[in-house]
Structures are given as C-alpha cells and as structure tokens.
Design a protein around this motif. Structure first.
Motif, PDB file in Angstrom:
ATOM      1  N   SER A   1       0.825  -1.208   0.000  1.00 35.99           N
ATOM      2  CA  SER A   1       0.000   0.000   0.000  1.00 35.99           C
ATOM      3  C   SER A   1       0.857   1.255   0.000  1.00 35.99           C
ATOM      4  O   SER A   1       0.570   2.230  -0.706  1.00 35.99           O
ATOM      5  N   ARG A   2       1.938   1.248   0.798  1.00 35.00           N
ATOM      6  CA  ARG A   2       2.831   2.404   0.819  1.00 35.00           C
ATOM      7  C   ARG A   2       3.557   2.560  -0.523  1.00 35.00           C
ATOM      8  O   ARG A   2       3.765   3.678  -1.000  1.00 35.00           O
ATOM      9  N   LEU A   3       3.949   1.443  -1.122  1.00 31.76           N
ATOM     10  CA  LEU A   3       4.626   1.491  -2.416  1.00 31.76           C
ATOM     11  C   LEU A   3       3.708   2.070  -3.489  1.00 31.76           C
ATOM     12  O   LEU A   3       4.128   2.898  -4.305  1.00 31.76           O
TER      13      LEU A   3
ATOM     14  N   GLU B   1       1.238   4.110  -3.010  1.00 30.65           N
ATOM     15  CA  GLU B   1       1.085   5.542  -2.750  1.00 30.65           C
ATOM     16  C   GLU B   1       2.279   6.326  -3.267  1.00 30.65           C
ATOM     17  O   GLU B   1       2.122   7.451  -3.778  1.00 30.65           O
ATOM     18  N   VAL B   2       3.472   5.764  -3.150  1.00 30.28           N
ATOM     19  CA  VAL B   2       4.668   6.430  -3.667  1.00 30.28           C
ATOM     20  C   VAL B   2       4.594   6.554  -5.184  1.00 30.28           C
ATOM     21  O   VAL B   2       4.863   7.619  -5.763  1.00 30.28           O
ATOM     22  N   LEU B   3       4.218   5.451  -5.862  1.00 31.10           N
ATOM     23  CA  LEU B   3       4.097   5.485  -7.317  1.00 31.10           C
ATOM     24  C   LEU B   3       3.049   6.496  -7.763  1.00 31.10           C
ATOM     25  O   LEU B   3       3.235   7.204  -8.755  1.00 31.10           O
ATOM     26  N   GLN B   4       1.968   6.576  -7.017  1.00 24.75           N
ATOM     27  CA  GLN B   4       0.892   7.488  -7.357  1.00 24.75           C
ATOM     28  C   GLN B   4       1.320   8.950  -7.193  1.00 24.75           C
ATOM     29  O   GLN B   4       0.758   9.839  -7.837  1.00 24.75           O
ATOM     30  N   GLY B   5       2.313   9.188  -6.363  1.00 24.49           N
ATOM     31  CA  GLY B   5       2.742  10.555  -6.091  1.00 24.49           C
ATOM     32  C   GLY B   5       3.608  11.164  -7.178  1.00 24.49           C
ATOM     33  O   GLY B   5       3.779  12.383  -7.219  1.00 24.49           O
ATOM     34  N   PHE B   6       4.161  10.341  -8.070  1.00 26.18           N
ATOM     35  CA  PHE B   6       5.019  10.872  -9.129  1.00 26.18           C
ATOM     36  C   PHE B   6       4.170  11.366 -10.292  1.00 26.18           C
ATOM     37  O   PHE B   6       3.347  10.619 -10.826  1.00 26.18           O
TER      38      PHE B   6
ATOM     39  N   PRO C   1      -0.922   1.877  -9.846  1.00 23.54           N
ATOM     40  CA  PRO C   1      -1.769   2.077  -8.653  1.00 23.54           C
ATOM     41  C   PRO C   1      -3.245   1.805  -8.893  1.00 23.54           C
ATOM     42  O   PRO C   1      -3.934   1.283  -8.010  1.00 23.54           O
TER      43      PRO C   1
END
Length: 285
Positions: free
Chosen positions: A121-123, A125-130, A160
């Motif tokens: 889930s954290r990974l 979210e990181v991908l979604q942030g770029f 995501p």
C-alpha cells in the motif's frame, strides 16, 4: 459504483455484447471503428502513410483525398489509420504494464494481508505521487524518444489503479465460502489466489483497463505532440495535431479532423468502461 464482486458464475460473452449494444451503442461503434482501423489500417489506407508530395499539400477533403492532406502532402486518412495503430499499441503497453504489475501487487497484498499489505500500500502511494509527465521526461531523457519509452512512464502511472482494484476485490473474496472451502481442502494461499481469486476479479480489471487505456491514448497523443513520443515520419495523433497547429488559419479542417478522431477514440473507451461497469453491477444481466 456498487460492489463489483458477486457470487462466482460464468458469464456469456454474447450476453455482454448484447448488453453493450443496448446500453451504449455509441461506445460499441466508436471502439469498433478504432479496432478495425488499428488492425486493418495498412490494408485500408488508400495512400502511403509517409510518402510526401508537396504539390498537393494542405488539400481540402476531395474524391482523391477523402480527408484532405497535411502540410507535406500526405493523405490525412491514411495517417489517421496509422495513428490508430500507434494508439492501440500505447493502449496495450500501458494495460500490460499496469495490469500485470498492479494486479500482482494488489492480489498478493489483499489476499495475504498483514505486513505485506502495508508495504504494498505504501509502495502504491509512492508510485501514485510521481507526476506522469515528469516520469516520462526522465525516461525519454535517459533513453531515446519513442512510443515504448513514453508508454513505460504511463504504464508505471497505471499500476496504482490496478493495484487498488485488485486489492479491494481480493479483500472482499478472501473470506467467502468458496474460498474457505478451497482452503479447507488443503490448498495453499498462493494457489487460492491464482486459481480462485484472480479469475473472479477479471471483470473489474477490464473496467479499469478500459479507463486507463483511454488515458494511455490521451497521453500518447500529448507526449507525441511535445516530441517525446512517436517520431516523424511515423504517424500519431499527437504529431498530426502538432503539424496542424501552424496551419489553423489556412486549413482548419486538418486539425478538426484529427481532433475529432482522437476524441472519438477516448470517448468510446470511456463509454465502454461505463457500460461494462453497469453490466457487472447488474450481475451480468
């Protein structure tokens, strides 16, 4: 959107097609034209997609050139057929990257839960942030500008979406009676995820693929317009729009035709996603 997960049962493809024709005939028509153009484009093209002829540059639609010609005298219809192929390739690249990696992450996270679910889930979210455009610029800067490199960036941005949907479906299914029965027969968790959970999330994933595929077509056109996608003389919706930009006052039909074409593809895919979602919400009726 209501719960897409229902009691597992086979659905007939003919029933889905009949529902789509009733529910959204425009989607079926637009996507059908897109598929025909993408598959049979080279055989349907009345002229060369790349050969130039300046003596017939910027011709309006006529009996010889049904949709006119571009600034280099190339047939617009033929290049639109080639652009449909490029858009279909972008669709496939993005859906394969996002679908394979996103579905695998969501399936494992939702099916197994625990610390693995938290990490995934954290990974995601990181991908979604770029920002997609930033990732595309970095990839194109590191490698050569091309359709594949540009769509890799868009495919990473699609992960995501597939991960969230597959995780949600896996969480809903993992405690269902048929899963418990399979577990009681001694099947391992990974086998259950592969043979029982994954087949029952195909419908929701198709919906996401339709929407993300439409985004892939839009991004392909946008990146090619900026010179980071398909390179000349190969046709693409984006490069054709870039060429038409400087001739709006002289030959506005060129830009209008290309804009209608790319808009029709994106509209058709989005309408198709909505219709399939409605079909699943009704339990395949």
């Amino acid at each position: 959107m209501t719960d897409l997960v229902t009691t597992p049962r086979p659905r007939r493809s003919s029933g889905l097609l009949a529902f789509l024709i009733r529910r959204s005939p425009l989607a079926v028509l637009l996507v059908g034209i897109f598929l025909v153009a993408a598959i049979f484009g080279p055989w349907l093209a009345p002229h060369s997609m790349t050969d130039t002829n300046l003596t017939v540059a910027l011709q309006p639609p006529s009996a010889t050139y049904w949709l006119g010609t571009d600034p280099l005298g190339r047939d617009v219809l033929s290049r639109l057929l080639g652009s449909a192929q490029v858009a279909a390739q972008a669709f496939l690249i993005v859906v394969l990257i996002g679908g394979i990696f996103g579905t695998a992450l969501g399936l494992v996270a939702g099916g197994l839960g625990g610390i693995l679910d938290l990490v995934v889930s954290r990974l995601v979210e990181v991908l979604q942030g770029f920002p997609t455009i930033l990732v595309a610029i970095v990839i194109v800067a590191l490698f050569d500008p091309s359709l594949t490199n540009a769509m890799i960036a868009v495919g990473l941005a699609a992960i995501p979406d597939f991960a969230r949907v597959s995780r949600s479906v896996a969480i809903q299914l993992r405690d269902r009676e048929f899963i418990q029965a399979t577990r009681g027969l001694g099947a391992g968790e990974l086998r259950i995820l592969w043979s029982e959970v994954l087949p029952n999330m195909v419908g929701p994933l198709i919906v996401i693929a339709s929407f993300d595929g439409a985004q892939a077509v839009l991004w392909e056109a946008s990146l090619s317009f900026l010179g980071m996608g398909v390179q000349s003389p190969a046709p693409s919706f984006g490069s054709m729009l870039r060429e038409a930009q400087g001739y709006l006052a002289i030959q506005p039909s060129f830009a209008i035709i290309v804009g209608i074409a790319v808009s029709g593809v994106i509209l058709g895919l989005n309408l198709l996603g909505d219709a399939i979602s409605d079909y699943l919400d009704r339990g395949g009726k």
